[in-house]
Structure formats: C-alpha cells, structure tokens
Design an enzyme around this catalytic site. Structure first.
Site, PDB file in Angstrom:
ATOM      1  N   TYR A  80       1.118  -1.537   0.050  1.00 23.73           N
ATOM      2  CA  TYR A  80       0.369   0.610  -0.036  1.00 23.73           C
ATOM      3  C   TYR A  80       1.112   1.459   0.353  1.00 23.73           C
ATOM      4  CZ  TYR A  80      -4.560  -2.025   0.259  1.00 23.73           C
ATOM      5  OH  TYR A  80      -4.942  -2.822   0.186  1.00 23.73           O
ATOM      6  N   ARG A  83       1.971   1.956  -3.028  1.00 22.26           N
ATOM      7  CA  ARG A  83       1.022   1.667  -4.137  1.00 22.26           C
ATOM      8  C   ARG A  83       0.341   3.901  -3.931  1.00 22.26           C
ATOM      9  NH1 ARG A  83      -3.477  -1.455  -3.725  1.00 22.26           N
ATOM     10  NH2 ARG A  83      -5.221  -0.485  -4.418  1.00 22.26           N
ATOM     11  N   ASN A 111     -13.537   3.208  -7.005  1.00 23.64           N
ATOM     12  CA  ASN A 111     -11.797   3.834  -6.562  1.00 23.64           C
ATOM     13  C   ASN A 111     -12.131   4.418  -5.503  1.00 23.64           C
ATOM     14  OD1 ASN A 111     -11.681   2.907  -9.256  1.00 23.64           O
ATOM     15  ND2 ASN A 111     -11.994   4.766 -10.482  1.00 23.64           N
ATOM     16  N   ASP A 113      -8.985   6.195  -5.663  1.00 29.72           N
ATOM     17  CA  ASP A 113      -7.651   7.220  -5.266  1.00 29.72           C
ATOM     18  C   ASP A 113      -8.970   7.824  -5.005  1.00 29.72           C
ATOM     19  OD1 ASP A 113      -8.943   8.175  -8.243  1.00 29.72           O
ATOM     20  OD2 ASP A 113      -8.342   6.333  -8.701  1.00 29.72           O
ATOM     21  N   HIS A 130     -15.592   1.592  -1.818  1.00 33.64           N
ATOM     22  CA  HIS A 130     -14.803   0.421  -1.773  1.00 33.64           C
ATOM     23  C   HIS A 130     -12.929   1.724  -1.146  1.00 33.64           C
ATOM     24  CE1 HIS A 130     -15.581  -2.489  -4.787  1.00 33.64           C
ATOM     25  NE2 HIS A 130     -17.084  -2.274  -3.670  1.00 33.64           N
ATOM     26  N   CYS A 162      -5.258   1.845  20.642  1.00 30.97           N
ATOM     27  CA  CYS A 162      -6.212   0.919  21.033  1.00 30.97           C
ATOM     28  C   CYS A 162      -5.067  -0.287  21.599  1.00 30.97           C
ATOM     29  CB  CYS A 162      -7.555   0.187  20.856  1.00 30.97           C
ATOM     30  SG  CYS A 162      -7.097  -0.547  19.373  1.00 30.97           S
ATOM     31  N   ASN A 225     -16.199   1.566 -21.758  1.00 34.63           N
ATOM     32  CA  ASN A 225     -15.317   0.878 -21.434  1.00 34.63           C
ATOM     33  C   ASN A 225     -14.132   0.527 -22.804  1.00 34.63           C
ATOM     34  OD1 ASN A 225     -13.682  -1.527 -20.415  1.00 34.63           O
ATOM     35  ND2 ASN A 225     -15.031  -1.586 -18.558  1.00 34.63           N
TER      36      ASN A 225
HETATM   37  C1  BJW Z   1     -11.412   1.117 -19.389  1.00 31.98           C
HETATM   38  C2  BJW Z   1     -10.048   1.921 -19.746  1.00 31.98           C
HETATM   39  C3  BJW Z   1     -10.074   3.599 -20.232  1.00 31.98           C
HETATM   40  C4  BJW Z   1      -9.593   0.098 -18.800  1.00 31.98           C
HETATM   41  N1  BJW Z   1     -11.425   3.370 -20.398  1.00 31.98           N
HETATM   42  N2  BJW Z   1     -11.999   1.668 -19.541  1.00 31.98           N
HETATM   43  C5  BJW Z   1     -18.106 -15.313  -4.877  1.00 31.98           C
HETATM   44  C6  BJW Z   1     -17.112 -16.224  -4.566  1.00 31.98           C
HETATM   45  C7  BJW Z   1     -16.091 -15.159  -3.600  1.00 31.98           C
HETATM   46  C8  BJW Z   1     -16.873 -13.699  -3.171  1.00 31.98           C
HETATM   47  C9  BJW Z   1     -18.011 -13.786  -3.287  1.00 31.98           C
HETATM   48  C10 BJW Z   1     -18.072 -13.723  -3.945  1.00 31.98           C
HETATM   49  N3  BJW Z   1     -19.797 -12.796  -4.880  1.00 31.98           N
HETATM   50  C11 BJW Z   1     -19.229 -11.856  -4.261  1.00 31.98           C
HETATM   51  C12 BJW Z   1     -18.113 -12.495  -3.389  1.00 31.98           C
HETATM   52  C13 BJW Z   1     -17.544 -11.528  -2.457  1.00 31.98           C
HETATM   53  C14 BJW Z   1     -16.925 -10.537  -3.230  1.00 31.98           C
HETATM   54  C15 BJW Z   1     -16.527 -10.712  -4.525  1.00 31.98           C
HETATM   55  O1  BJW Z   1     -17.690  -9.685  -5.192  1.00 31.98           O
HETATM   56  N4  BJW Z   1     -15.676 -11.164  -4.786  1.00 31.98           N
HETATM   57  C16 BJW Z   1     -15.750 -11.403  -6.880  1.00 31.98           C
HETATM   58  C17 BJW Z   1     -14.767 -11.117  -7.151  1.00 31.98           C
HETATM   59  C18 BJW Z   1     -16.466 -12.478  -7.415  1.00 31.98           C
HETATM   60  N5  BJW Z   1     -16.885  -8.796  -2.424  1.00 31.98           N
HETATM   61  C19 BJW Z   1     -16.796  -8.832  -1.315  1.00 31.98           C
HETATM   62  O2  BJW Z   1     -15.744  -9.564  -0.723  1.00 31.98           O
HETATM   63  C20 BJW Z   1     -17.338  -7.699  -0.985  1.00 31.98           C
HETATM   64  N6  BJW Z   1     -17.293  -7.556   0.427  1.00 31.98           N
HETATM   65  C21 BJW Z   1     -19.062  -8.208   0.949  1.00 31.98           C
HETATM   66  O3  BJW Z   1     -19.319  -8.818  -0.404  1.00 31.98           O
HETATM   67  O4  BJW Z   1     -19.426  -8.351   2.149  1.00 31.98           O
HETATM   68  C22 BJW Z   1     -20.356  -9.085   1.870  1.00 31.98           C
HETATM   69  C23 BJW Z   1     -19.414 -10.465   2.950  1.00 31.98           C
HETATM   70  C24 BJW Z   1     -18.653 -10.274   4.060  1.00 31.98           C
HETATM   71  C25 BJW Z   1     -18.894 -10.885   4.528  1.00 31.98           C
HETATM   72  C26 BJW Z   1     -18.141 -12.435   4.092  1.00 31.98           C
HETATM   73  C27 BJW Z   1     -18.823 -12.800   2.509  1.00 31.98           C
HETATM   74  C28 BJW Z   1     -19.197 -11.653   2.135  1.00 31.98           C
HETATM   75  C29 BJW Z   1     -15.930  -6.581  -0.360  1.00 31.98           C
HETATM   76  C30 BJW Z   1     -15.622  -5.732  -1.563  1.00 31.98           C
HETATM   77  C31 BJW Z   1     -14.014  -5.427  -2.120  1.00 31.98           C
HETATM   78  C32 BJW Z   1     -13.567  -4.589  -2.928  1.00 31.98           C
HETATM   79  N7  BJW Z   1     -12.000  -4.187  -2.703  1.00 31.98           N
HETATM   80  C33 BJW Z   1     -11.156  -4.307  -3.948  1.00 31.98           C
HETATM   81  C34 BJW Z   1      -9.944  -3.539  -3.581  1.00 31.98           C
HETATM   82  C35 BJW Z   1      -9.818  -2.870  -2.747  1.00 31.98           C
HETATM   83  C36 BJW Z   1      -8.544  -1.552  -1.717  1.00 31.98           C
HETATM   84  C37 BJW Z   1      -7.770  -1.769  -2.992  1.00 31.98           C
HETATM   85  O5  BJW Z   1      -7.366  -1.408  -4.033  1.00 31.98           O
HETATM   86  O6  BJW Z   1      -6.280  -2.313  -2.748  1.00 31.98           O
HETATM   87  O7  BJW Z   1     -11.783  -3.076  -4.894  1.00 31.98           O
HETATM   88  S1  BJW Z   1     -10.982  -5.199  -5.457  1.00 31.98           S
HETATM   89  C38 BJW Z   1     -10.484  -4.314  -6.345  1.00 31.98           C
HETATM   90  O8  BJW Z   1     -12.161  -4.745  -7.362  1.00 31.98           O
HETATM   91  C39 BJW Z   1     -11.249  -2.936  -5.885  1.00 31.98           C
HETATM   92  C40 BJW Z   1     -12.641  -2.741  -6.860  1.00 31.98           C
HETATM   93  O9  BJW Z   1     -13.104  -1.458  -6.412  1.00 31.98           O
HETATM   94  C41 BJW Z   1     -12.984  -3.333  -7.939  1.00 31.98           C
HETATM   95  C42 BJW Z   1     -13.543  -3.235  -9.118  1.00 31.98           C
HETATM   96  O10 BJW Z   1     -12.881  -3.671  -9.798  1.00 31.98           O
HETATM   97  P1  BJW Z   1     -12.723  -2.295 -10.930  1.00 31.98           P
HETATM   98  O11 BJW Z   1     -12.986  -0.729 -11.041  1.00 31.98           O
HETATM   99  O12 BJW Z   1     -13.973  -3.386 -11.760  1.00 31.98           O
HETATM  100  O13 BJW Z   1     -11.419  -2.468 -11.797  1.00 31.98           O
HETATM  101  P2  BJW Z   1     -11.229  -3.595 -13.459  1.00 31.98           P
HETATM  102  O14 BJW Z   1      -9.784  -3.931 -12.696  1.00 31.98           O
HETATM  103  O15 BJW Z   1     -11.926  -5.149 -12.714  1.00 31.98           O
HETATM  104  O16 BJW Z   1     -12.297  -3.493 -14.249  1.00 31.98           O
HETATM  105  C43 BJW Z   1     -11.227  -2.093 -15.252  1.00 31.98           C
HETATM  106  C44 BJW Z   1     -12.321  -2.031 -15.993  1.00 31.98           C
HETATM  107  O17 BJW Z   1     -11.862  -1.184 -16.798  1.00 31.98           O
HETATM  108  C45 BJW Z   1     -12.004  -3.283 -17.302  1.00 31.98           C
HETATM  109  O18 BJW Z   1     -13.590  -3.903 -17.435  1.00 31.98           O
HETATM  110  C46 BJW Z   1     -11.160  -2.308 -18.225  1.00 31.98           C
HETATM  111  O19 BJW Z   1     -11.242  -2.804 -19.699  1.00 31.98           O
HETATM  112  C47 BJW Z   1     -11.868  -0.830 -18.305  1.00 31.98           C
HETATM  113  N8  BJW Z   1     -10.349   0.124 -18.762  1.00 31.98           N
HETATM  114  N9  BJW Z   1      -8.657   0.589 -19.015  1.00 31.98           N
HETATM  115  C48 BJW Z   1     -12.307   2.594 -19.732  1.00 31.98           C
HETATM  116  N10 BJW Z   1      -9.292   3.698 -20.453  1.00 31.98           N
END
Ligand code: BJW
Length: 254
Positions: A80, A83, A111, A113, A130, A162, A225
C-alpha cells in the site's frame, strides 16, 4: 479466446455517442458509476486487465484481505505504501475532468484514489464505495482514523488509541462496504434517470449490483469501457473506447 483489443473510439461510434448524448440531455438525474478504468489513463493500474492489471502480478487474497493482512502485515503495508506514492504522483485525466465539470452529476465510485475530487468534483457528490487510500483506520474496533500524507506514506504502525495495527481505510474482500456510502449509492441508483457506467469490469459485488438496481428502477444505462464487460448486457448504449476520449465527447456542452 483471443485477447480483447484496447480500442480507441472510432467513427462508427459517433452515432452511438449522439444517442448517449440524447439520453443525457433528456435526463434530470444523472449518476456516474466508475471503476479502475477511469484512472487507467492517469497511470494507475486496473485490477483485472490482462498483463497490466494488479491481479496479474499480485495475489488479491494475500494483499487485499484481512486474512492476508493477518498473515503478513509488513508485506501488505509496504504494498500500500508503494501504491500510495504512485497515486500521489498521478494526475487527473480528461475523463475525471469531464465528469467533474458536470456539476449536475452525482458520482458513485469504486476507486480508492482521490483523482475525481482532485479534478474538481464536489466531494459531497462523490460516494466512495470501497473507501479511500487517503486515510488509515484502526484494524480493530476502536474507530480511530487518520489522514495520510500520500507523498510520504507511513509504514506499518499501531493505533495510538488501542494498539491494534493501522491499515488503509479501504474495503478488502470479505469486508462489508461502509453502510452510509452503500445506502446513499442505493438511493442515487433508485432515483436516477441515467446511470453512466465507466471503466469497471462489474464483477465485484455488491457494487456491481447497483447497475441492475438502477436499470430495474427505470434508469437508462450508458456503459463506457475499452472492451465488453459484465455491464454490457445491461447497457442501453455501450461506447467502446478509452474513458479519456469518450467522456469529453459525451459530456461536453458542445
Ligand atoms: C477502461 C480503460 C480506459 C481499462 N477507459 N475503461 C463469490 C465468490 C467469492 C466471493 C464473492 C462471491 N460473490 C461475491 C463475493 C464477495 C466479493 C466479490 O464480489 N468477489 C468477486 C470478485 C467474485 N465481494 C466482497 O468481498 C465485498 N464485500 C462483501 O461482499 O461483503 C459481504 C460479505 C461479508 C463477509 C463475507 C462475505 C461477504 C467487498 C469487495 C471489496 C473490493 N475491494 C477491491 C480492493 C480495494 C482495495 C485496494 O485497491 O487495494 O476493490 S477489489 C478491486 O475490485 C477494487 C475495485 O474497486 C474492485 C472493482 O474493480 P474495477 O474497478 O471494476 O476494476 P477492474 O480492473 O476489474 O476493471 C477495470 C475495467 O476498466 C475493465 O473492464 C477494463 O476493460 C476497463 N478499462 N482501461 C475505459 N482507459
């Protein structure tokens, strides 16, 4: 399956841009829902893009989960730190600016950021689902939070209240989203006429579920996208191209 191409906006899309502009001009309530692709042209890595995405190089569960932090807090903390330094160097791009210039928009972002706000968006109109890299919080339950100097981010340290570890105020896998942010995001999606979905793979829940929520409540959905995504099936208009090119064309007053 062949690798999807990172396409720039082309002439065939100009009709679609006009359709999307018409949807926007007829809408009273506009909401953007953004992901990592919005900041890609600022040099911040996305998560799931092949080769360039963070998860192509790092193990998500080792670095962005409470289990990973418990196993190796030094490793997670230094990841972190790196980043945060990169985010401090990054500048808002044309897509952030195009969104920020439209004072009538509300924004829901995944995001962590602060580029949308640094581009000039009203922080009161930005819902961060997030969390944020700009703050640390106690990993325990005491509720302590502190703002970070992103240019000189601290390493691993303990909570002055704490004694638990401090960690970035972001949402890791398996963690609940901040309740206030989630409630506001749902409210915005239920009340909007157009949801503008930008740069997200739409695979992470519950955030991705907001698109269907808005659509089911009657909103038109515009998706921007560089390639088809899980949001494509819900799109009324899909614009394939870079956010930094498409959004200025879409949102400018001409
Ligand atoms: C462009 C471009 C350009 C490129 N122009 N476009 C099944 C199995 C296991 C787990 C789960 C499940 N179903 C649900 C879950 C839970 C899990 C989840 O969803 N997992 C899935 C991956 C399956 N969710 C969670 O755990 C969430 N909490 C939750 O559900 O709580 C309830 C619970 C509690 C207790 C137990 C169980 C459940 C929390 C999710 C937290 C996500 N955290 C992150 C990390 C943040 C910290 C960090 O950065 O270090 O958040 S993960 C990461 O993904 C980050 C993002 O916000 C998030 C979404 O990603 P995003 O923004 O969509 O990015 P990409 O890379 O995926 O896509 C980028 C896109 O841009 C692409 O499509 C490109 O084509 C495009 N692109 N350049 C336009 N120039």
């Amino acid at each position: 399956m062949s690798e999807p191409k990172d396409r720039t906006i082309d002439i065939a899309d100009t009709d679609r841009i006009e359709s999307a502009r018409e949807l926007l001009s007829n809408a009273a309530q506009l909401v953007s829902f953004t992901g990592a692709g919005l900041s890609a042209e600022s040099g911040i890595a996305t998560f799931r893009d092949a080769q360039t995405g963070l998860w192509a190089k790092f193990d998500a569960m080792k670095l962005a989960s409470a289990d990973g932090f418990a196993r190796d807090p030094e490793l997670v903390s230094s990841w972190y730190q790196d980043r945060r330094r990169a985010m401090a160097q990054a500048r808002p791009n044309a897509a952030h600016r195009a969104l920020a210039e439209r004072a009538d928009l509300h924004h829901i972002t995944q995001n962590i950021d602060d580029l949308l706000v640094r581009a000039g968006a009203d922080p009161a109109r930005v819902v961060s689902l997030h969390g944020t890299m700009t703050r640390d919080r106690c990993h325990g339950t005491c509720g302590y939070e502190v703002t970070i100097d992103m240019h000189d981010p601290p390493g691993l340290r303990t909570c002055p209240t704490c004694g638990e570890h401090l960690r970035p105020a972001v949402v890791w896998f398996g963690e609940m989203l901040p309740m206030e942010a989630w409630t506001e995001a749902e409210r915005l999606c239920l009340g909007c006429d157009v949801l503008l979905v930008v740069g997200t793979s739409a695979v992470v829940y519950p955030a991705a579920g907001l698109i269907a929520l808005a659509k089911d409540a009657g909103a038109q959905v515009i998706v921007v996208n560089t390639q088809p995504s899980d949001a494509s099936a819900l799109a009324d208009v899909e614009l394939i191209g870079r956010a930094g090119e498409v959004l200025p064309a879409l949102l400018s007053s001409k």
